[in-house]
Enzyme design. Structure first.
Site, PDB file in Angstrom:
ATOM      1  CB  SER A 113      -0.932  -0.023   1.215  1.00  0.00           C
ATOM      2  OG  SER A 113      -0.206   0.012   2.418  1.00  0.00           O
ATOM      3  CG  HIS A 165      -1.062  -5.499   4.230  1.00  0.00           C
ATOM      4  ND1 HIS A 165      -0.396  -4.900   5.263  1.00  0.00           N
ATOM      5  CD2 HIS A 165      -0.592  -4.908   3.103  1.00  0.00           C
ATOM      6  CE1 HIS A 165       0.436  -3.974   4.788  1.00  0.00           C
ATOM      7  NE2 HIS A 165       0.320  -3.958   3.483  1.00  0.00           N
ATOM      8  CD  GLU A 214      -0.289  -2.201   9.021  1.00  0.00           C
ATOM      9  OE1 GLU A 214       0.299  -1.772  10.035  1.00  0.00           O
ATOM     10  OE2 GLU A 214       0.141  -2.043   7.866  1.00  0.00           O
ATOM     11  CD  GLU A 216       2.456  -5.314   7.592  1.00  0.00           C
ATOM     12  OE1 GLU A 216       1.825  -4.983   8.614  1.00  0.00           O
ATOM     13  OE2 GLU A 216       2.924  -4.501   6.783  1.00  0.00           O
ATOM     14  CG  ASP A 261      -1.565   1.765   8.717  1.00  0.00           C
ATOM     15  OD1 ASP A 261      -2.301   2.656   8.229  1.00  0.00           O
ATOM     16  OD2 ASP A 261      -0.566   1.325   8.120  1.00  0.00           O
ATOM     17  CD  GLU A 299       1.025   3.625   9.894  1.00  0.00           C
ATOM     18  OE1 GLU A 299       1.349   3.041  10.955  1.00  0.00           O
ATOM     19  OE2 GLU A 299       1.377   3.226   8.773  1.00  0.00           O
ATOM     20  CG  ASP A 333       2.808   4.814   5.937  1.00  0.00           C
ATOM     21  OD1 ASP A 333       3.832   5.106   5.305  1.00  0.00           O
ATOM     22  OD2 ASP A 333       2.265   3.688   5.820  1.00  0.00           O
ATOM     23  CE  LYS A 385       5.543   1.859   5.842  1.00  0.00           C
ATOM     24  NZ  LYS A 385       4.313   2.009   5.037  1.00  0.00           N
ATOM     25  CG  HIS A 387       7.174  -3.977   9.032  1.00  0.00           C
ATOM     26  ND1 HIS A 387       6.581  -5.199   9.187  1.00  0.00           N
ATOM     27  CD2 HIS A 387       6.173  -3.067   9.184  1.00  0.00           C
ATOM     28  CE1 HIS A 387       5.290  -5.048   9.413  1.00  0.00           C
ATOM     29  NE2 HIS A 387       5.014  -3.757   9.429  1.00  0.00           N
ATOM     30  CE  LYS A 426       3.114  -0.074  10.214  1.00  0.00           C
ATOM     31  NZ  LYS A 426       1.805   0.310   9.708  1.00  0.00           N
TER      32      LYS A 426
HETATM   33  P1  PGA Z   1       3.058  -1.398   3.020  1.00  0.00           P
HETATM   34  O1  PGA Z   1       2.142  -1.264   4.283  1.00  0.00           O
HETATM   35  O2  PGA Z   1       4.411  -1.786   3.443  1.00  0.00           O
HETATM   36  O3  PGA Z   1       2.337  -2.431   2.208  1.00  0.00           O
HETATM   37  O4  PGA Z   1       3.037  -0.057   2.329  1.00  0.00           O
HETATM   38  C1  PGA Z   1       2.583  -0.873   5.522  1.00  0.00           C
HETATM   39  C2  PGA Z   1       1.888   0.376   5.989  1.00  0.00           C
HETATM   40  O5  PGA Z   1       0.978   0.902   5.327  1.00  0.00           O
HETATM   41  O6  PGA Z   1       2.261   0.879   7.034  1.00  0.00           O
HETATM   42 ZN    ZN Z   2       0.765   2.605   6.944  1.00  0.00          ZN
END
Ligand code: PGA
Ligand code: ZN
Length: 427
Positions: free
Chosen positions: A43, A155, A164, A205, A242, A293, A320, A345, A373, A396
């Protein structure tokens, strides 16, 4: 000098989803070496640095041979001979060699692989653990994890729209105790789902991905698991969400609509930004939520301002997709009063130097920072070390399940042991 970069070599490997990614090895003149592998999101934010993929038929278009070749040719030529302990100079050389705003020429995956491997090699040359090399004497805070124990959205292939549902163990003094509690809750959640006749298969995840009657049921089954495992909901264990709301916006746009589409549970349902904020506000009143998030989409800057006014004094609001680990977007958030935290990230921005800049800018402006991650990971544990190096206090990195996720928790266990009495948790 023994820390001069003498060799760089990259290769294509596989990530946790079975997609190609790359890893890079850097060797120094004194013989020390370092290796790092690059993660990949599903995403992804629209403003992330470019992940260069080959396209075409092999590997479903996801091969990274071009990015690998960029490392083995142009980047190696530019970076060989440089001092590995000067991370800023190495990263700046690659940024300039690429020459674009978004690392689209060489690929952020290529640049990041080198950036991280150089740090590992330099740390090894100095005989220091990576967190201590990157963070110095002051690095001592073990992060409070956000354990993603129930997955939905992009996911998982279930009826849950929000990506999430995480538990966060704020009510513990010790990393090991907090980890144990969350592992026990994770296993108890499996029993809760099993007893209700629901699937206990897991998402990308490592969190469970059952079909639920509505999104809020995720909170109810987690609450039951926390209680059954013997922990206190809202004192020891809190919730972090999230929903990855940019994905709900993209799905609405596919229908020709503006707003947030509940694409997994009710694909016809599209609600407004204000209605999304009402959901968060209602949930925060009824559940021990500490952090949300991407509660709104990455373009919804006016909504973010409103959300922050409504909930920002009590709830951590993490950007994010909104900030994509980019100091420029974070700067806008700070100016406009949007969010109060940044998700960090490494592959959203592509170098360690810029990653550390983003964390510094956040801290300077009293925003929290959460190291993270990606949904596509490898056995690489660099982010665990970065979370301690920056003293950011939160990480996270998925469920306490699947080696790509547990690798990070296991690295934190090692770091906790090394820090001994110097370690602090949950501050
Ligand atoms: P992604 O998702 O690594 O698939 O982008 C993680 C997130 O949105 O935090
Ligand atoms: Zn996110």
């Amino acid at each position: 000098m023994t820390t001069t970069i003498s060799n760089i070599h990259a290769r294509q490997i596989l990530d946790s989803r079975g997609n190609p990614t790359l890893e890079c090895e850097v060797t120094l003149s004194g013989g020390a070496a370092g290796r790092a592998a690059v993660p990949s999101g599903a995403s992804t934010g629209e403003n992330e640095a470019v992940e260069l993929r080959d396209g075409g038929e092999p590997w479903g278009g996801k091969g990274v041979s071009k990015a690998v070749a960029h490392i083995n040719n142009e980047i190696a030529s530019a970076v060989k001979g440089k001092d590995a302990t000067d991370q800023t100079s190495v990263d700046t050389t690659m940024i300039n060699l690429d020459g674009t705003e978004n690392k689209g020429n060489l690929g952020a995956n290529a640049i990041l692989g080198v950036s991280m491997a150089v740090a590992h090699a330099a740390a090894n040359a100095e005989n220091k653990p990576l967190y201590a090399y990157l963070g110095g004497e002051d690095a001592h805070i073990l992060p409070v994890p956000m354990f993603n124990i129930l997955n939905g959205g992009k996911h998982a292939d279930n009826t849950v729209d929000f990506q999430e549902f995480m538990i966060q163990p704020w009510g513990f003094d010790d990393f090991g105790e907090a980890l144990r509690a969350c592992v026990e809750i994770y296993h108890t959640l499996k029993n809760v789902l099993h007893d209700r006749g629901m699937s206990t298969a897991v998402g990308d995840e490592g969190g469970f991905a059952p079909n639920l009657s509505d999104n809020e049921e995720a909170l109810r089954v987690i609450e039951e698991a926390v209680g059954r495992a013997g922990y206190s909901w809202g004192e020891q264990i809190f919730v972090a969400l999230d929903p990855a709301a940019s994905e709900l916006v993209s799905e609405a746009r596919k229908l020709g609509k503006e707003g947030y589409c509940f694409f997994s549970s009710d694909p016809e349902k599209v609600i407004s930004s204000e209605e999304m904020i009402d959901i968060w506000s209602d949930w925060c009143a009824r559940y021990p939520i500490r952090s949300i998030e991407d509660g709104l989409g990455e373009d919804d800057w006016s909504g973010w301002k409103l959300l922050t006014e409504r909930l920002g004094s009590k709830i951590q609001l993490v950007g994010d997709d909104l900030f994509v680990t980019n100091p420029a977007f974070l700067d806008r958030g700070i100016t406009e009063g949007s969010a109060n935290s940044i998700l960090v990230k490494v592959n959203q921005i592509g170098t360690l130097t810029e990653t550390f800049e983003a964390v510094k800018l956040a801290h300077k402006n009293k925003y929290t920072a959460v190291l993270s991650h990606r949904s596509g990971e490898t056995e690489d544990t660099t982010i665990a070390d970065i979370s301690v190096a920056t003293n950011c206090g939160q990480i996270k990195t998925g469920a306490p399940c699947r080696s790509d996720r547990t690798a990070k928790y296991n690295q934190l266990i090692r770091i906790a042991e090394q820090l001994g009495d110097r370690a602090r948790f949950g501050v």
